[in-house]
Design a protein around this motif. Structure first.
Motif, PDB file in Angstrom:
ATOM      1  N   LEU A 199      50.355  68.321  77.887  1.00 12.26           N
ATOM      2  CA  LEU A 199      50.797  69.136  76.761  1.00 12.26           C
ATOM      3  C   LEU A 199      49.671  70.021  76.252  1.00 12.26           C
ATOM      4  O   LEU A 199      48.502  69.849  76.621  1.00 12.26           O
ATOM      5  CB  LEU A 199      51.314  68.233  75.641  1.00 12.26           C
ATOM      6  CG  LEU A 199      52.533  67.358  75.995  1.00 12.26           C
ATOM      7  CD1 LEU A 199      52.944  66.496  74.804  1.00 12.26           C
ATOM      8  CD2 LEU A 199      53.709  68.213  76.454  1.00 12.26           C
ATOM      9  N   ALA A 200      50.015  70.955  75.396  1.00 13.41           N
ATOM     10  CA  ALA A 200      49.045  71.924  74.887  1.00 13.41           C
ATOM     11  C   ALA A 200      47.969  71.241  74.050  1.00 13.41           C
ATOM     12  O   ALA A 200      48.207  70.207  73.412  1.00 13.41           O
ATOM     13  CB  ALA A 200      49.758  72.987  74.065  1.00 13.41           C
ATOM     14  N   GLU A 201      46.787  71.819  74.055  1.00 10.64           N
ATOM     15  CA  GLU A 201      45.664  71.333  73.245  1.00 10.64           C
ATOM     16  C   GLU A 201      46.064  71.255  71.775  1.00 10.64           C
ATOM     17  O   GLU A 201      46.628  72.188  71.217  1.00 10.64           O
ATOM     18  CB  GLU A 201      44.466  72.276  73.404  1.00 10.64           C
ATOM     19  CG  GLU A 201      43.247  71.907  72.611  1.00 10.64           C
ATOM     20  CD  GLU A 201      42.377  70.886  73.307  1.00 10.64           C
ATOM     21  OE1 GLU A 201      41.675  70.133  72.608  1.00 10.64           O
ATOM     22  OE2 GLU A 201      42.408  70.830  74.550  1.00 10.64           O
ATOM     23  N   GLY A 202      45.774  70.100  71.151  1.00 12.07           N
ATOM     24  CA  GLY A 202      46.042  69.947  69.728  1.00 12.07           C
ATOM     25  C   GLY A 202      47.433  69.442  69.387  1.00 12.07           C
ATOM     26  O   GLY A 202      47.750  69.253  68.208  1.00 12.07           O
ATOM     27  N   ALA A 260      43.995  68.937  76.138  1.00  6.27           N
ATOM     28  CA  ALA A 260      44.763  69.620  77.184  1.00  6.27           C
ATOM     29  C   ALA A 260      44.704  68.884  78.518  1.00  6.27           C
ATOM     30  O   ALA A 260      45.527  69.133  79.407  1.00  6.27           O
ATOM     31  CB  ALA A 260      44.263  71.046  77.345  1.00  6.27           C
ATOM     32  N   ASP A 261      43.741  67.960  78.672  1.00  8.64           N
ATOM     33  CA  ASP A 261      43.591  67.217  79.925  1.00  8.64           C
ATOM     34  C   ASP A 261      44.331  65.880  79.902  1.00  8.64           C
ATOM     35  O   ASP A 261      44.373  65.180  80.909  1.00  8.64           O
ATOM     36  CB  ASP A 261      42.095  66.983  80.189  1.00  8.64           C
ATOM     37  CG  ASP A 261      41.826  66.467  81.599  1.00  8.64           C
ATOM     38  OD1 ASP A 261      42.398  67.031  82.543  1.00  8.64           O
ATOM     39  OD2 ASP A 261      41.064  65.503  81.747  1.00  8.64           O
ATOM     40  N   ASP A 262      44.916  65.501  78.753  1.00 10.52           N
ATOM     41  CA  ASP A 262      45.629  64.218  78.644  1.00 10.52           C
ATOM     42  C   ASP A 262      46.968  64.295  79.373  1.00 10.52           C
ATOM     43  O   ASP A 262      47.785  65.185  79.098  1.00 10.52           O
ATOM     44  CB  ASP A 262      45.873  63.861  77.179  1.00 10.52           C
ATOM     45  CG  ASP A 262      44.578  63.589  76.426  1.00 10.52           C
ATOM     46  OD1 ASP A 262      43.583  63.237  77.071  1.00 10.52           O
ATOM     47  OD2 ASP A 262      44.574  63.738  75.188  1.00 10.52           O
ATOM     48  N   LEU A 263      47.196  63.364  80.300  1.00  7.45           N
ATOM     49  CA  LEU A 263      48.479  63.293  81.001  1.00  7.45           C
ATOM     50  C   LEU A 263      49.477  62.541  80.123  1.00  7.45           C
ATOM     51  O   LEU A 263      49.171  61.477  79.590  1.00  7.45           O
ATOM     52  CB  LEU A 263      48.309  62.592  82.345  1.00  7.45           C
ATOM     53  CG  LEU A 263      49.525  62.602  83.270  1.00  7.45           C
ATOM     54  CD1 LEU A 263      49.843  64.025  83.721  1.00  7.45           C
ATOM     55  CD2 LEU A 263      49.287  61.703  84.485  1.00  7.45           C
ATOM     56  N   MET A 264      50.700  63.102  79.991  1.00  5.57           N
ATOM     57  CA  MET A 264      51.695  62.522  79.100  1.00  5.57           C
ATOM     58  C   MET A 264      52.995  62.241  79.860  1.00  5.57           C
ATOM     59  O   MET A 264      53.356  62.948  80.802  1.00  5.57           O
ATOM     60  CB  MET A 264      52.008  63.489  77.954  1.00  5.57           C
ATOM     61  CG  MET A 264      50.826  63.816  77.063  1.00  5.57           C
ATOM     62  SD  MET A 264      50.245  62.379  76.129  1.00  5.57           S
ATOM     63  CE  MET A 264      51.663  62.073  75.064  1.00  5.57           C
ATOM     64  N   ILE A 265      53.682  61.184  79.447  1.00  8.20           N
ATOM     65  CA  ILE A 265      55.046  60.921  79.907  1.00  8.20           C
ATOM     66  C   ILE A 265      55.968  61.432  78.812  1.00  8.20           C
ATOM     67  O   ILE A 265      55.911  60.953  77.666  1.00  8.20           O
ATOM     68  CB  ILE A 265      55.263  59.425  80.180  1.00  8.20           C
ATOM     69  CG1 ILE A 265      54.351  58.975  81.325  1.00  8.20           C
ATOM     70  CG2 ILE A 265      56.718  59.140  80.519  1.00  8.20           C
ATOM     71  CD1 ILE A 265      54.394  57.503  81.628  1.00  8.20           C
TER      72      ILE A 265
END
Length: 551
Positions: free
Chosen positions: A34-37, A52-57
């Motif tokens: 997802l977008a930064e912030g 911005a580098d976090d992988l999300m489900i």
């Protein structure tokens, strides 16, 4: 449900995550960043801003349900009212999970497994095991097939292991049958490659075993370090390094200056070329330009050390740290004759008040030129650097005034007051004093051994002179001439007063008050011995410098 996922984690080493299926809009799962912030409300009811580098489900609408491999979300978590479960079992990139986990300070059990490398080929088995337990223990009903997204299969690693490698690392020879037995116990398949080696297929649950040395480490771990005999003798090679050792000298200087109240800094090797507009000491053709796309304003390597250090002084001043004592061991960079020249320096910076706040001293008294000179002498003394020439600084527009210590054309150090125009352009509002040691000359001139001499048992003798000379003559000239008059008994020469008065002394004249300290380590000095040397000194002053001795 949560107990079952935790149980499977510890049983099979595979983290699982259970979602409340009824809370997933459009019944769709998307794995993305997802977008930064972007804000995410986690299970612990805290709101975190995503990187911005976090992988999300995420759900079908792109809303985050879970930080992949790290922590679940509050909105989709399992509660007492949950009736339908969506169960997820995955394999994630170890480095990405490690960065996300540490970034958000979430050291969960799942993150600890993923960041060390989980087994990508156990995900489906762990999912089936968890579903089976939910049917048995939670009266669950399986309502869908397994959806397995595995675009690129991760295959077992093949390693060529030589028996001699095992012997070399163990220090003793391990029987081949013992090696084979240990490898089989770890579910590793083997095939012979000649008489001296084997090919080992490492299962995917051992993500950190990728080389032959890793295999030997696994063999040691299972075999037992306590079974490896301790040798009765230790063999080592004698390492040789040049004297003086440059690293040891750097450490010596750092420790010495830190003990004197200085703080070590590490300035950027990059600097803005605008700081060198209208300067005259460095030709623009010597600048080393770089294509810095991240910070386009930092467009050159620093061609000298003063301005980058002044930026650090300014940084401290802007944060109300006005009493600054900094030192740096760093390099300057210049383009010379189609090549690049790197020069290493030790630099000192001083500004602010001389003393900290105290009732015992004048706390408002600022540092001056003689403070930086004192620390320059302290460094020279610690390194045993002696017998250098002293000259006033010329052709260096960076300094208002200062001195250079050198041997012939080779300069050891230059120091003095920073030019006011430079300070103003940098935004500094107080006077700053700067010293610049050439590390190559320090290495070349420092004493191989520093001698310690016990104090003399016999008293010393002091003489004072008031010498009137032309303003063009410096104290260094007088000191050098006095040294040439006697090199055995004359131990110290100090300047303790300078007097200028055109009415009394004459135009372009000044008076130096100088003390001379004499000492003989073998006997008590007699006045006639000291007077003889003083007469030689006064004769030299009068006839070679046209000086007037005030009697």
């Amino acid at each position: 449900i949560v107990d079952i996922t935790n149980f499977v984690l510890h049983e099979m080493g595979q983290p699982l995550h259970a979602f409340d299926a009824d809370k997933i809009p459009s019944k769709k799962i998307v794995v993305k960043k997802l977008a930064e912030g972007t804000e995410f409300k986690a299970l612990d009811e805290s709101t975190r801003k995503l990187n911005a580098d976090d992988l999300m489900i995420c759900d079908g609408n792109g809303n985050g349900l879970c930080i992949a491999g790290v922590f679940g979300g509050l909105e989709s978590g399992v509660t007492d009212e949950t009736a339908n479960i969506f169960l997820e079992s995955a394999h994630f990139n170890a480095g990405n999970i490690r960065r996300t986990s540490t970034r958000h300070l979430l050291r969960t059990d799942a993150a600890k497994v993923y960041e060390k490398g989980s087994d990508p080929n156990v995900t489906v088995a762990a999912l089936k095991r968890a579903a089976q337990l939910m049917v048995e223990l939670a009266s669950g009903i399986i309502t869908s097939k397994i959806i397995d997204e595995y675009p690129t299969e991760i295959k077992p690693v093949e390693i060529h292991l030589k028996y001699q490698k095992v012997t070399d690392m163990f220090g003793v020879e391990l029987p081949k049958d013992e090696i084979h037995s240990i490898l089989r116990a770890m579910n590793m398949k083997m095939s012979s490659v000649g008489d001296d080696s084997i090919k080992v297929i490492v299962p995917t649950d051992k993500a950190d075993v990728t080389r032959d040395v890793d295999l030997v480490e696994e063999l040691m771990r299972i075999y037992g370090f306590n079974k490896i005999p301790i040798p009765t003798k230790v063999q080592s090679t004698i390492s040789y390094k040049e004297h003086p050792d440059r690293v040891a000298v750097r450490n010596l200087l750092s420790n010495h200056l830190a003990a004197q109240g200085f703080y070590e800094m590490m300035g950027l090797s990059l600097i803005e070329s605008k700081h060198y507009v209208h300067q005259t000491e460095i030709d623009n053709s010597e600048f080393v330009y770089i294509n810095n796309t991240s910070n386009i304003h930092l467009d050159i390597m620093r061609p000298e050390m003063m301005r980058s250090g002044l930026l650090s002084v300014l940084h401290n001043h802007n944060r109300q740290q006005l009493d600054v004592r900094l030192f740096e061991l760093g390099k300057s960079y210049r383009s010379v004759d189609e090549d690049f020249k790197e020069t290493e320096y030790l630099t000192l910076f001083m500004s602010g008040k001389r003393y900290g706040e105290s009732w015992m001293v004048n706390a408002k008294e600022p540092v001056d030129y003689f403070d930086i000179k004192r620390y320059v002498h302290s460094v020279c003394s610690r390194l045993g650097i002696q017998k250098y020439q002293v000259s006033e600084l010329e052709n260096d527009s960076r300094f208002q005034y200062g001195l250079s210590y050198h041997r012939g054309k080779d300069e050891i150090v230059r120091f003095g007051a920073v030019q006011g125009e430079i300070s103003d352009k940098m935004g500094l509002k107080t006077s700053t004093y700067y010293a610049e040691f050439n590390m190559d000359m320090i290495i070349k001139t420092l004493a191989k051994k520093i001698k310690v001499i016990e104090p003399s048992k016999f008293p010393n003798s002091r003489r004072d002179l008031a010498v009137v000379v032309d303003k063009s003559i410096g104290f260094a000239d007088l000191k050098k001439m006095a040294r040439s008059a006697d090199k055995k008994l004359l131990k110290e020469i100090n300047l303790f007063d300078v007097y200028i008065d055109e009415d009394r002394l004459g135009k372009a004249k000044k008076s130096y008050a100088i003390s001379y300290m004499f000492e003989d380590a073998t006997k008590t000095l007699k006045d006639k011995d000291v007077d003889k040397i003083m007469n030689k000194i006064m004769y030299s002053y009068e006839h070679q410098l046209s000086a007037e001795i005030r009697r």
